[in-house]
Write a protein that holds these residues in place. Structure first.
Motif, PDB file in Angstrom:
ATOM      1  N   ALA B  45       0.870  -1.201  -0.047  1.00 58.90           N
ATOM      2  CA  ALA B  45       0.014   0.067   0.076  1.00 58.90           C
ATOM      3  C   ALA B  45       1.052   1.270  -0.062  1.00 58.90           C
ATOM      4  O   ALA B  45       2.107   1.594   0.555  1.00 58.90           O
ATOM      5  N   SER B  46       0.470   2.329  -0.393  1.00 60.02           N
ATOM      6  CA  SER B  46       1.161   3.443  -0.695  1.00 60.02           C
ATOM      7  C   SER B  46       1.804   4.063   0.656  1.00 60.02           C
ATOM      8  O   SER B  46       2.928   4.269   0.683  1.00 60.02           O
ATOM      9  N   GLY B 106       3.454   1.390  -8.174  1.00 62.55           N
ATOM     10  CA  GLY B 106       4.203   2.524  -7.460  1.00 62.55           C
ATOM     11  C   GLY B 106       3.269   2.959  -6.230  1.00 62.55           C
ATOM     12  O   GLY B 106       2.443   2.269  -5.940  1.00 62.55           O
ATOM     13  N   SER B 107       3.593   3.745  -5.946  1.00 63.35           N
ATOM     14  CA  SER B 107       2.947   4.239  -4.331  1.00 63.35           C
ATOM     15  C   SER B 107       2.886   5.726  -4.585  1.00 63.35           C
ATOM     16  O   SER B 107       2.940   6.557  -3.362  1.00 63.35           O
ATOM     17  N   SER B 108       2.407   6.466  -5.644  1.00 67.37           N
ATOM     18  CA  SER B 108       1.982   7.742  -5.795  1.00 67.37           C
ATOM     19  C   SER B 108       0.841   8.145  -4.816  1.00 67.37           C
ATOM     20  O   SER B 108      -0.157   7.371  -4.660  1.00 67.37           O
ATOM     21  N   GLU B 109       0.891   9.174  -4.172  1.00 76.21           N
ATOM     22  CA  GLU B 109      -0.235   9.684  -3.267  1.00 76.21           C
ATOM     23  C   GLU B 109      -0.928  10.760  -4.051  1.00 76.21           C
ATOM     24  O   GLU B 109      -1.781  11.587  -3.678  1.00 76.21           O
ATOM     25  N   ASP B 152       7.195   7.318  -5.187  1.00 74.01           N
ATOM     26  CA  ASP B 152       5.946   8.104  -4.963  1.00 74.01           C
ATOM     27  C   ASP B 152       5.906   9.420  -6.172  1.00 74.01           C
ATOM     28  O   ASP B 152       5.355  10.591  -5.841  1.00 74.01           O
ATOM     29  N   GLU B 153       6.392   9.177  -7.190  1.00 75.25           N
ATOM     30  CA  GLU B 153       6.034  10.209  -8.184  1.00 75.25           C
ATOM     31  C   GLU B 153       4.669  10.752  -8.360  1.00 75.25           C
ATOM     32  O   GLU B 153       3.566   9.886  -8.415  1.00 75.25           O
TER      33      GLU B 153
END
Lengths: 529, 529
Positions: B45-46, B106-109, B152-153
């Protein structure tokens, strides 16, 4: 092999310079550098320019950049590296210093003739270290002064790099050195049942490396697309002598940035192309050429529209010339108009795999355009000699123009429906200032060749043409150089077709690849870069 | 509009992640970044990755580069700049963080949805100043992990940039925003009697900007050439927010370096494409599809040779699949083989302007190849529904593979006569280590899709495949990525297809255009750059 430039015989090293003033100087107003001084009909000899730092003509001044000059020590180095191929004989140098139009002349005192990529690498590595400027030269058939030195740049000729390296009979992929003459390559692949994907009037002299370096267009672009698609690989020597081997022979390759594209069309300013891999189409089994007359450009456009629909995949060229071109061909070259006199003429070529299908398609198309009165008269050729005779009416216009007087040449890309409006507007704009204003070109590509002749060089006429022609083109979001490139002559007009951000980025690319600016200086990029 | 990815229905934001382990993880060994951990069947998870600085999988480690992290102040800026289009909802972000194969996550928010070029410019200018990394995303249908964030891009989605800006009915030149879905554009131009010059299995989701950014190939390349020829102009926003407007609509333009080529195929690492101008061919009046069986690849190659000669200008596709592919289609998708079982199958498409001519050509060709026993059985379709059914046998192989187990995917470019030898050698090399080794692809382009399935992820199998497959390809001077690009997965294998000088120059270009490296980091360029 015939040595024709744009339909004219080459003058070679013993060019009859007297011929220059009356017929061949073109667009002098935008020329800089050391060139034939028409007032005196005397070419500036190389020796006379050693001390020259600037040159001013018709208000445009070019300053020699602070490159080193060739020393005795440099000469000794080159003579050792390229024995017998390091040329300093002024008679031999004369023809390499002047362009085909005889409109730009440099004063180089050194011509190098590498045979291998390693030779080129060695030359550039040395020149880069010594800050010696280099002018890469192929067949020297360019029309914008890109292929000759402006001052004393060393001429690096690719003429001896003329070997075919490989031909794949299955895929039609040809790999060869940069100095191969286009017509020789055409013969080579035609014997093997393929054709070159490009065809130019200058084919008897132009070299494939120069074709790629200038992204040459020509007569087959409509069918086979541009060199950006047909060139599969390049080998390039960079300014510092590093060899960039991207000479792959693959139709598809998505491993990183497509570096070869940087060098296609960069006119020798970013690297010297030493070898080319190119995809050749199959030789068509049947070729037909139709020569048609139209009463207006509007009818010609309708004919084009109809043609694309009905000839579809077999259409390989759709070219036009106006009535003024025909009169020049008749008057100066004694060519016969094979059909009734018309305001416009079309050359249509079909190329296909089944002769009877192609003839049937062509027949239906001709019937349709005659019935609709889009075309007023026409003739069709299927035999090779007759095909060549019809093509000559399109290909020999450049030659006809040189006989008409001093010629101002423009190579404009426009939305196809606008291409003749520029000729008409220019004619009206110039009134009786010009001798002739003629238009011809590649309708299928939206590419107009606009030529304006006068009895002699005429600064007033030029002032009336420029920047009018560029502003007109920019107003239609056209290109001020469709296929000829920018070279020396057009580079400072780049802003009519490219935004400042693009021009600035071009400068960044140049500085990245050639930090000392030794490769073909004064070309392509504007002074502002 | 159908929302198909490579023949499969999209899972959208509510992707059934359970599905991942058994069917969709691919080539994990070469993946880095934050991805679905198959051992636990749990997607990271992000929130859990905020502190993560490196990720190591199967010996490949990727380190998060020292970009800034999105702060509350940054969020406030974006919410003001893109009200309602600044997305932080984890449920919405979930599907944008994972690729179509569910192999990279990825884990971008933060997901931004610009509508205009000015929006994109504002985003990049801000991110560049703040050193925030950006992952440009189109339809997210890529197969090499290039279209999703690694850490987190910020995801910059072009989905709302979906307007057609202009279509020229005379020239067939379409100008549109980057986020237009390919299938929508196809419908748009087909209503106007043109077709898009590219066709992909992913057309229901992929976007034209992503197609250009990845230099997508597909099923029409044989006939209409690559995007490097058909794309006439691009508008691109550079890393610093500067807009580079090269959105011309001209077939020919030789004014300086062709900058748009830099961005075609650069996978969003050099700039964000915001608009495209593309040349659409006329819609063919007649289309035929033949599905044929061959007893050996040698016979298939002879059929190809004969086909190019006899179908010539109407040939628009020559694709193949092997018997193993057919068995997967029958087993997993319940598709019927319309002809007798064969070791090899061919899909040939013709497209032309005259139905009876095309049928006659096709008939003669089929007669010839049957007489010569090159082809053992076959069927031809001229109606749309039947054509689609035959094409499905080629287009749905990817889908069939996902049902066969864990799939290792390779997209190889080779001299056409070598393409099946790699499959045979690989089969022999792997022995019973693999479940299935299958080959299919674009014969006309020398492009093989080699796929190897196993019951589950298998490091031993992978070690047997790689670097064997890359070395084999390099030994034939092939390309390790013909059309899929390098993305995250293949970038460190670039040296099998490109010399060090070329890779170094790519790095120089990246640093010139994106000095802070904010654009799609960890993609395309190898770690050594």
């Amino acid at each position: 092999m015939a040595n024709c430039f744009h339909g004219l015989k080459s003058f070679g090293a013993q060019a009859p310079y007297r011929w220059i003033r009356s017929q061949c100087l073109s667009s002098l107003s935008i020329l800089g550098g050391v060139y034939a001084a028409p007032e005196t009909n005397r070419l500036v000899a190389s020796g006379q320019t050693r001390g020259m730092r600037t040159n001013s003509t018709a208000g445009v001044e070019i300053k020699r950049l602070p490159f080193s000059r060739v020393s005795q020590r440099d000469l000794a180095f080159f003579e050792k590296a390229l024995p017998g191929r390091t040329i300093t004989d002024p008679d031999v140098l004369a023809s390499s210093n002047v362009d085909w139009l005889k409109s730009v002349r440099g004063s180089s005192e050194l011509l190098l003739r590498p045979q291998t990529t390693e030779d080129v690498s060695q030359i550039l590595r040395y020149c880069n270290e010594r800050r010696l400027a280099v002018n890469p030269q192929g067949g020297n058939t360019g029309l914008v002064g890109g292929s000759v030195p402006v001052f004393d740049e060393i001429i690096l000729s690719t003429s001896l790099m003329n070997r075919v390296l490989h031909f794949d009979q299955v895929s039609g992929i040809l790999t060869c050195q940069a100095g191969c003459v286009l017509e020789n390559l055409s013969s080579y692949v035609e014997e093997r049942d393929f054709i070159m994907p490009l065809d130019l009037g200058a084919k008897g002299s132009c070299q494939i490396g120069g074709n790629v370096a200038t992204n040459a267009g020509g007569l087959r672009l409509l069918r086979h697309g541009s060199l950006r698609g047909t060139v599969l690989g390049l080998e390039v020597v960079l300014a510092d002598g590093k060899v960039l081997n991207c000479l792959t022979s693959l139709r598809k390759d998505n491993t990183g940035y497509d570096l070869k594209q940087l060098f296609i069309g960069s006119e020798g300013t970013l690297g010297v192309i030493t070898a080319v891999s190119i995809l050749c189409p199959r030789k068509p089994k049947a070729v037909n050429v139709a020569f048609l007359g139209c009463s207006s450009f509007q009818q010609l456009l309708k004919t084009f529209h109809c043609c694309r629909g009905m000839l579809g995949e077999i259409l390989s060229a759709f070219e036009f010339l106006d009535g003024a071109c025909m009169r020049l061909l008749e008057k100066h070259l004694k060519l016969n108009n094979p059909i009734r006199e018309s305001p416009f003429y079309i050359v249509i070529e079909t190329a296909g795999s089944n002769a009877s299908h192609d003839e049937e398609k062509l027949h239906h198309f001709l019937q349709e355009v005659m019935t609709l009165s889009l075309v007023t008269d026409g003739t069709v050729a299927t035999e090779d000699a007759k095909i060549k005779a019809l093509w000559a009416l399109r290909e020999r216009i450049t030659e006809g123009l040189t006989h008409d007087g001093y010629t101002y040449k423009y190579d404009i890309s426009l939305p196809v429906e606008k291409i003749y409006q520029l000729v008409e507007d220019m004619r009206e704009h110039l009134g009786d200032k010009a001798k002739n204003v003629v238009g011809y070109g590649h309708v299928g590509d939206g590419n107009l060749h606009l030529n304006i002749t006068s009895h002699s060089r005429d600064p007033d006429l030029l002032a009336a043409i420029e920047p009018y022609v560029y502003k007109w083109t920019a107003g239609c979001r056209g290109s001020i150089s469709a296929e000829h490139g920018l070279g020396l002559k057009k580079r400072n007009y780049i802003h009519y077709s490219k935004p400042p951000e693009a021009v600035a980025l071009m400068g960044d690319i140049k500085r990245m690849l050639d930090p000392h600016g030794i490769l073909n200086p004064y070309k392509t990029l504007p002074d502002s870069c």
